[in-house]
Enzyme design. Structure first.
Site, PDB file in Angstrom:
ATOM      1  N   CYS A  95       0.536  -1.007   0.111  1.00 45.76           N
ATOM      2  CA  CYS A  95      -0.719  -0.326   0.090  1.00 45.76           C
ATOM      3  C   CYS A  95       1.117   1.499   0.036  1.00 45.76           C
ATOM      4  CB  CYS A  95      -0.896  -0.043   0.656  1.00 45.76           C
ATOM      5  SG  CYS A  95      -2.315   1.292   1.190  1.00 45.76           S
ATOM      6  N   ARG A 129     -11.919   6.602  -1.075  1.00 43.19           N
ATOM      7  CA  ARG A 129     -11.458   5.686  -0.064  1.00 43.19           C
ATOM      8  C   ARG A 129     -11.775   4.602  -0.506  1.00 43.19           C
ATOM      9  NH1 ARG A 129      -7.234   7.140   3.234  1.00 43.19           N
ATOM     10  NH2 ARG A 129      -6.553   4.982   3.423  1.00 43.19           N
ATOM     11  N   HIS A 209      -3.452  -5.781   3.003  1.00 45.45           N
ATOM     12  CA  HIS A 209      -3.242  -5.549   4.040  1.00 45.45           C
ATOM     13  C   HIS A 209      -3.551  -6.652   4.741  1.00 45.45           C
ATOM     14  CE1 HIS A 209      -2.001  -1.184   4.112  1.00 45.45           C
ATOM     15  NE2 HIS A 209      -2.963  -1.062   3.443  1.00 45.45           N
TER      16      HIS A 209
HETATM   17  N1  GLN Z   1      -1.641   6.794   2.411  1.00 44.24           N
HETATM   18  C1  GLN Z   1      -2.009   5.910   1.167  1.00 44.24           C
HETATM   19  C2  GLN Z   1      -3.101   6.675   0.595  1.00 44.24           C
HETATM   20  O1  GLN Z   1      -4.226   6.966   1.416  1.00 44.24           O
HETATM   21  C3  GLN Z   1      -1.834   4.527   1.882  1.00 44.24           C
HETATM   22  C4  GLN Z   1      -2.600   4.145   2.335  1.00 44.24           C
HETATM   23  C5  GLN Z   1      -2.138   2.723   3.012  1.00 44.24           C
HETATM   24  O2  GLN Z   1      -1.422   2.427   3.415  1.00 44.24           O
HETATM   25  N2  GLN Z   1      -3.416   1.812   3.916  1.00 44.24           N
HETATM   26  O3  GLN Z   1      -3.650   5.394  -0.067  1.00 44.24           O
END
Ligand code: GLN
Length: 266
Positions: A95, A129, A209
């Site tokens: 990520c 998101r 993740h």
């Molecule tokens: N900050 C990055 C995003 O929001 C990565 C987030 C993460 O590592 N889960 O895409």
């Protein structure tokens, strides 16, 4: 022979989201079960690193703030990391870490973090998101690297990945960019449920993740094999492990992904 590998854990303090540290624990434990010595070296901002001694690099995910805190330090190390990846060093980047192994990450506030360009990819924050369980099939897009495992008879057991994604970033691949796999269920790199992650030689980027490796034992072993190949310059046979518990978790995570609602972003 008593085989050894060294794993560099990059920025464990700043880059570790949604259980990513579990990937290090899985690699450590599976090395013990395989009879391989595994040394973990933590590298934080400003620490000395000798990437020629590293067989497998790991960097977890991070909030925009965490990425900002480490980006300059990572860029300073970028040339050496790329050089070693070109010589076969394995890498697992998750990520936020994955995003910084591309060319850049343009964040929601409009500022841009420079990446180290291992992957021919770039990331731009979206306004929604992308959150949820995800299943990725690695057979169709990256079959040249997928371990033709002798450990499991059923092919899907060692070419499907399950995990959890939570990112604002949309990661696009350039002409030389190669995805890790195709999305079976979930959003994926750009939120349209098509492709996920990126692969360059033995470097892997993914949004999964969870942590990723406990529930995807074939991929954990693939990384250990790649690290051994980097160190001993030959393919080393690992004795098969009893992964019944891991595969039960894999199947359970798959069921959850199938039952969850994902409204892919067009
Ligand atoms: N900050 C990055 C995003 O929001 C990565 C987030 C993460 O590592 N889960 O895409």
């Amino acid at each position: 022979m008593n085989y050894k590998i060294t794993i560099y854990h990059m920025y464990p303090d700043a880059m570790n989201l949604y259980g990513d540290y579990g990937n290090i624990l899985t690699l450590q434990k599976r090395c013990v079960w395989h009879g391989v010595d595994c040394k973990i070296v933590n590298i934080s901002v400003g620490d000395k690193a000798h990437f020629e001694d590293c067989d497998l690099l790991f960097i977890g995910g991070g909030q925009d703030r965490g990425q900002k805190n480490i980006a300059d330090d990572l860029v300073m190390r970028g040339h050496k990391i790329k050089e070693e990846i070109d010589k076969g060093m394995a890498a697992l980047t998750i990520c936020g870490g994955f995003q910084l192994f591309g060319k850049y990450f343009k964040m929601a506030n409009g500022s841009t973090l420079e990446g180290i360009g291992v992957f021919d990819a770039w990331t731009e924050a979206g306004n929604k998101r992308l959150v949820g369980n995800i299943i990725v099939d690695c057979r169709k897009t990256s079959s040249d690297w997928v371990l033709k495992s002798r450990f499991q008879s059923d092919e899907t057991l060692h070419t499907t990945l399950v995990g959890f994604e939570n990112h604002s970033g949309r990661t696009y691949l350039g002409p030389n960019g190669k995805p890790l796999g195709t999305v079976i269920k979930g959003y994926g790199n750009v939120g349209d449920g098509t492709f996920e992650g990126a692969v360059y030689k033995n470097a892997f980027g993914t949004y999964l993740h969870g942590s990723l490796l406990p529930k995807n034992p074939w991929f954990a072993d693939h990384l250990i094999l790649a690290a051994l190949k980097r160190r001993y310059d030959t393919h080393i046979d690992l004795k098969p492990l009893d992964d019944s518990l891991e595969l039960e978790a894999h199947e359970f995570a798959k069921t959850r992904a199938y039952t969850a609602k994902t409204d892919t972003i067009k």
